[in-house]
Design an enzyme around this catalytic site. Structure first.
Site, mmCIF file in Angstrom:
data_model
loop_
_atom_site.group_PDB
_atom_site.id
_atom_site.type_symbol
_atom_site.label_atom_id
_atom_site.label_comp_id
_atom_site.label_asym_id
_atom_site.label_seq_id
_atom_site.Cartn_x
_atom_site.Cartn_y
_atom_site.Cartn_z
ATOM 1 N N HIS A 65 -4.455 -34.614 14.103
ATOM 2 C CA HIS A 65 -5.852 -35.052 14.005
ATOM 3 C C HIS A 65 -6.301 -35.054 12.552
ATOM 4 O O HIS A 65 -5.501 -34.805 11.639
ATOM 5 C CB HIS A 65 -6.751 -34.212 14.912
ATOM 6 C CG HIS A 65 -6.778 -32.744 14.593
ATOM 7 N ND1 HIS A 65 -7.126 -32.257 13.362
ATOM 8 C CD2 HIS A 65 -6.484 -31.662 15.353
ATOM 9 C CE1 HIS A 65 -7.060 -30.937 13.370
ATOM 10 N NE2 HIS A 65 -6.657 -30.545 14.578
ATOM 11 N N HIS A 82 -5.245 -32.112 10.180
ATOM 12 C CA HIS A 82 -3.852 -32.159 9.712
ATOM 13 C C HIS A 82 -3.702 -33.248 8.650
ATOM 14 O O HIS A 82 -3.019 -33.068 7.645
ATOM 15 C CB HIS A 82 -2.890 -32.478 10.867
ATOM 16 C CG HIS A 82 -3.032 -31.571 12.054
ATOM 17 N ND1 HIS A 82 -3.306 -32.036 13.320
ATOM 18 C CD2 HIS A 82 -2.948 -30.224 12.161
ATOM 19 C CE1 HIS A 82 -3.366 -31.012 14.159
ATOM 20 N NE2 HIS A 82 -3.164 -29.902 13.475
ATOM 21 N N CYS A 135 -3.799 -11.932 21.988
ATOM 22 C CA CYS A 135 -4.405 -13.241 22.275
ATOM 23 C C CYS A 135 -3.290 -14.268 22.280
ATOM 24 O O CYS A 135 -2.596 -14.448 21.271
ATOM 25 C CB CYS A 135 -5.454 -13.608 21.222
ATOM 26 S SG CYS A 135 -5.949 -15.347 21.387
ATOM 27 N N CYS A 192 -3.777 -17.142 19.653
ATOM 28 C CA CYS A 192 -3.428 -16.808 18.260
ATOM 29 C C CYS A 192 -1.998 -16.318 18.155
ATOM 30 O O CYS A 192 -1.451 -16.216 17.064
ATOM 31 C CB CYS A 192 -4.332 -15.708 17.712
ATOM 32 S SG CYS A 192 -6.065 -16.122 17.711
ATOM 33 N N CYS A 223 -11.442 -12.371 21.570
ATOM 34 C CA CYS A 223 -10.745 -12.854 20.378
ATOM 35 C C CYS A 223 -11.750 -13.628 19.525
ATOM 36 O O CYS A 223 -12.414 -14.536 20.031
ATOM 37 C CB CYS A 223 -9.590 -13.771 20.783
ATOM 38 S SG CYS A 223 -9.094 -14.874 19.453
ATOM 39 N N HIS A 265 -10.801 -17.564 19.537
ATOM 40 C CA HIS A 265 -10.820 -18.348 20.777
ATOM 41 C C HIS A 265 -11.938 -17.969 21.733
ATOM 42 O O HIS A 265 -12.167 -18.661 22.722
ATOM 43 C CB HIS A 265 -9.459 -18.224 21.489
ATOM 44 C CG HIS A 265 -8.349 -18.867 20.724
ATOM 45 N ND1 HIS A 265 -7.608 -18.188 19.786
ATOM 46 C CD2 HIS A 265 -7.892 -20.133 20.743
ATOM 47 C CE1 HIS A 265 -6.717 -19.013 19.252
ATOM 48 N NE2 HIS A 265 -6.873 -20.200 19.814
ATOM 49 N N LYS A 311 -17.625 -28.319 15.352
ATOM 50 C CA LYS A 311 -16.184 -28.094 15.293
ATOM 51 C C LYS A 311 -15.469 -29.151 16.145
ATOM 52 O O LYS A 311 -15.931 -29.492 17.225
ATOM 53 C CB LYS A 311 -15.877 -26.682 15.796
ATOM 54 C CG LYS A 311 -14.558 -26.185 15.291
ATOM 55 C CD LYS A 311 -14.339 -24.728 15.601
ATOM 56 C CE LYS A 311 -12.875 -24.436 15.324
ATOM 57 N NZ LYS A 311 -12.479 -23.097 15.500
ATOM 58 N N LYS A 332 -10.885 -30.510 21.599
ATOM 59 C CA LYS A 332 -10.510 -31.393 22.704
ATOM 60 C C LYS A 332 -11.595 -31.400 23.761
ATOM 61 O O LYS A 332 -11.948 -32.447 24.299
ATOM 62 C CB LYS A 332 -9.209 -30.879 23.320
ATOM 63 C CG LYS A 332 -8.034 -31.765 23.035
ATOM 64 C CD LYS A 332 -6.917 -31.394 23.979
ATOM 65 C CE LYS A 332 -5.579 -31.613 23.341
ATOM 66 N NZ LYS A 332 -4.509 -30.885 24.002
HETATM 67 N N1 MSP Z 1 1.608 -23.520 12.662
HETATM 68 C C1 MSP Z 1 0.565 -22.901 11.936
HETATM 69 C C2 MSP Z 1 0.821 -22.957 10.455
HETATM 70 C C3 MSP Z 1 2.105 -22.351 10.021
HETATM 71 S S1 MSP Z 1 2.361 -22.542 8.331
HETATM 72 C C4 MSP Z 1 3.621 -21.558 7.984
HETATM 73 C C5 MSP Z 1 -0.749 -23.609 12.226
HETATM 74 N N2 MSP Z 1 -0.672 -24.849 12.677
HETATM 75 S S2 MSP Z 1 -1.912 -25.795 13.021
HETATM 76 O O1 MSP Z 1 -1.371 -26.974 13.643
HETATM 77 O O2 MSP Z 1 -2.901 -25.086 13.754
HETATM 78 O O3 MSP Z 1 -2.484 -26.250 11.656
HETATM 79 C C6 MSP Z 1 -3.482 -25.539 10.984
HETATM 80 C C7 MSP Z 1 -3.789 -26.315 9.734
HETATM 81 O O4 MSP Z 1 -4.178 -27.672 10.065
HETATM 82 C C8 MSP Z 1 -4.960 -25.811 8.910
HETATM 83 O O5 MSP Z 1 -4.641 -24.724 8.088
HETATM 84 C C9 MSP Z 1 -5.287 -27.054 8.130
HETATM 85 O O6 MSP Z 1 -4.324 -27.293 7.165
HETATM 86 C C10 MSP Z 1 -5.199 -28.113 9.198
HETATM 87 N N3 MSP Z 1 -6.432 -28.199 9.971
HETATM 88 C C11 MSP Z 1 -6.564 -28.091 11.318
HETATM 89 N N4 MSP Z 1 -7.869 -28.313 11.653
HETATM 90 C C12 MSP Z 1 -8.597 -28.540 10.544
HETATM 91 C C13 MSP Z 1 -9.909 -28.978 10.303
HETATM 92 N N5 MSP Z 1 -10.800 -29.152 11.249
HETATM 93 N N6 MSP Z 1 -10.246 -29.257 9.017
HETATM 94 C C14 MSP Z 1 -9.363 -29.188 7.993
HETATM 95 N N7 MSP Z 1 -8.098 -28.815 8.206
HETATM 96 C C15 MSP Z 1 -7.727 -28.259 9.411
HETATM 97 O O7 MSP Z 1 -1.776 -23.001 12.003
#
Ligand code: MSP
Length: 650
Positions: free
Chosen positions: A18, A21, A126, A129, A143, A146, A300, A303
């Protein structure tokens, strides 16, 4: 050659990619490109995090095996990045066999050192997490991430002696003020280290509960905690441990590197990972760069709310470079930002269509008109020319400095001071007046000064908008050469880059204005239904009612000369004109006459313009007047008179 290594988090494959990412990954890509521009050997790494409960749950819900599930979603991520203009050098999956082996080496190293021990532990777990919470960390028993009730689990597990490194890490952060940046996240990390003894990290899960993970090398009844496995990716992706002592290997070349994450995963990156590296006797990363969250219309993304933004759809809808520009410009790095179609349309129309796009369009079309699209020679320079070039040079230096500090929004704003100054310079120097008075040398100097300054912007914008930068450079007769430090230094320190006499583009339509579509527009309050107004007789049928002479006198009719004409970027039936009405600057007029005329045939024509109509938007372009025509048998003729521009008609 100096090296630069930037990583993104490796994303969980339980959800599709999304906006969040995409943001982290686009930022990493622009940083890699920026460092390439600085002449560095820059590498960018991303990937997917594929072990743990969360993934097993998602696979079960989808009715497939975890392996089939992770293969599928991981490839969605992998295939998305090139479509967002991202040039990642590596894509790691935590299910890669080399990664699994490397994690086992790391675990064994810490175990042999005595930094991993076996113990009994009870805690609030959790599943979202995938971690234990202490009583203190829960909020009203829930948590904090969540807002769900964790399960109390008591079991035997392996622990990493994180507490052993607490003081060393705290001291390291104090000694290296920008190790974690921006500062607010450094302070948060310090607070975690200062609030009493750090708990040791539970780094195993019994296979009786979870098998989808990397087996501990010293106990086959356990798998590794998903975070321990995931964090190691930053070095395993470089070929560690096999090349730990190999000077020519990627590990020695690129480590220590830079990490980019959002604030949600500060603790694993700010506390777990550096203590793991300390225990393994490996150097710590250079910086942890932490950004805020994208909210969707201040809420925020989730889904359940159905407001998750698909980055590919957004890029296709608004244009990839426009989307990348918006993300970098709109978010103040470190703080949260709000995404909405209105925000992107407003930003893109103002900065890209009006400022940058319009600058290229008007200067290239004037150059086509006055110099047959050939780069004019620079004659005597006046103070105004020097001031403009100095403004651009300062803007360029500020841009480079701020971008290096990850202050992307401020860096772009700095660059835009040059773009806005160029548009103002066009208005003030009024090339159309110089053309009228036959001052070709001055006209050439003005246009050349603009083209040279435009080139600098075209070059510098490459990390953010690579495709548009390449187009702009090509339009100026400089198809992008290899990006090197030498080229950047040239751009920063020299003022002449183009070749006199070279034929360059005669028009440019880089960033068409975006229209607000119905579903994107904010809901309007419903209007009260009015009784229908009596219909006026259609204009073409029959004579109109007589008017007073004073009504006629209200019309400001003037003679205009068409300086530039082109197809409206968003409408087949409309043409867009720059019309000289003898005023300080030409007016933009949009007219529905595309079916009857070719734009190039109209340049130089005298027309009659209604000059005092209120400005009106036609498919996104403002029309500042109306060109009068006479209609006959389906044909159309422009009203004209042989008089200078600006003559009024009475
Ligand atoms: N798998 C772990 C990370 C492991 S790194 C060794 C994880 N994955 S995640 O899919 O949840 O990705 C989290 C990351 O996605 C955030 O730190 C950020 O880089 C990005 N984002 C997810 N949602 C976001 C927003 N709403 N806004 C900006 N970036 C965010 O955590």
């Amino acid at each position: 050659m100096k090296s630069y290594y930037i990583t993104t988090p490796i994303y969980y494959v339980n959800a599709r990619p999304h906006l969040g990412h995409a943001y982290s990954t686009i930022v990493a890509d622009t940083l890699k490109r920026f460092h390439k521009m600085l002449g560095e050997d820059a590498r960018m790494q991303t990937g997917t995090d594929e072990h743990g409960d969360k993934i097993v749950k998602a696979a079960t819900a989808a009715g497939v095996t975890p392996q089939a599930f992770v293969d599928d979603i991981s490839s969605v991520f992998r295939n998305l990045w090139p479509q967002l203009g991202i040039e990642n050098d590596g894509f790691i999956r935590t299910t890669d066999p080399e990664h699994k082996k490397a994690v086992q080496v790391l675990l064994q190293r810490l175990y042999d050192k005595g930094d991993i021990y076996f113990g009994e532990y009870g805690g609030h777990y959790c599943y979202g997490c995938e971690r234990f919470y202490t009583e203190k960390e829960l909020e009203n028993g829930l948590c904090p991430q969540h807002l769900t009730k964790p399960e109390y689990i008591s079991e035997k597990n392996y622990f990493f002696k994180m507490s052993k490194y607490q003081d060393a890490l705290r001291q390291y952060i104090l000694d290296h003020p920008d190790f974690i940046r921006p500062e607010r996240y450094r302070n948060e990390a310090l607070a975690m280290l200062e609030g009493g003894v750090l708990e040791d990290l539970c780094i195993s899960r019994p296979k009786s509960r979870l098998t989808w993970g990397i087996e501990l090398p010293f106990d086959k009844d356990y798998v590794s905690y998903v975070w321990f496995d995931a964090l190691a990716n930053y070095i395993t992706a470089l070929g560690w441990p096999d090349n730990e002592n190999d000077e020519s290997g990627n590990y020695r070349k690129y480590w220590p590197g830079e990490h980019l994450v959002a604030k949600d995963i500060l603790k694993p990156h700010g506390i777990f990972w550096p203590t793991m590296l300390m225990a393994a006797g490996l150097p710590l990363y250079k910086h942890l760069n932490v950004h805020g969250y994208w909210l969707v219309k201040d809420t925020k993304m989730s889904k359940s709310l159905g407001n998750v933004v698909d980055p590919l759809k957004a890029a296709e809808h608004f244009g990839l470079d426009a989307f990348r520009y918006f993300l970098l410009r709109e978010m103040n790095f470190g703080s949260d930002a709000s995404y909405s179609p209105e925000a992107i349309i407003t930003r893109v129309n103002a900065d890209l269509a009006n400022d940058l796009g319009n600058l290229f369009s008007r200067v290239l079309s004037m150059n086509a008109k006055y110099f047959e699209s050939k780069v004019p020679a620079l004659g005597n320079q006046l103070e105004a020319d020097d001031i403009l070039s100095e403004t651009t040079d300062n803007a360029a230096a500020n841009f480079v400095q701020l971008f290096g500090e990850l202050r992307f929004s401020q860096a772009l704003d700095a660059l835009w001071t040059a773009i806005r100054a160029m548009n103002k310079y066009v208005d003030e120097q009024a090339p159309w007046t110089l053309a009228k008075s036959g001052d070709t040398e001055r006209l050439g100097t003005v246009i050349r000064t603009l083209l040279e300054n435009m080139y600098k912007v075209a070059y510098l914008i490459w990390p953010i908008m690579p495709a548009s930068s390449a187009t702009m450079q090509a339009q100026l007769g400089r198809p992008q050469g290899p990006l090197s430090e030498a080229a950047l230094n040239d751009v920063l320190h020299y003022r002449m880059h183009l070749r006199t006499g070279l034929e360059i583009a005669s028009s440019s339509n880089l960033f068409p204005r975006l229209e607000m579509e119905k579903e994107e527009a904010p809901a309007k309050p419903k209007k009260e239904k009015k009784a229908p107004a009596p219909k006026a007789a259609p204009a073409e049928t029959g004579p109109k009612a007589p008017i007073e002479f004073t009504d006629f006198q209200k019309l400001d009719l003037r003679i205009g000369t068409i300086l530039a004409a082109e197809q409206h970027p968003n409408a087949d039936k409309l043409l867009r004109f720059d019309v000289d009405l003898g005023e300080e600057k030409p007016r933009q007029i949009v007219s529905g006459i595309a079916a009857h005329f070719k734009p190039e045939d109209l340049v130089g024509r005298k027309v009659v313009v209604v000059a005092n109509l209120p400005p009106r938007k036609l498919r996104g372009l403002e029309s500042q007047g109306m060109i009068l025509t006479a209609e006959f048998d389906g044909g159309l003729s422009l009203l004209t008179a042989d008089a200078p521009s600006g003559s009024s008609i009475a």
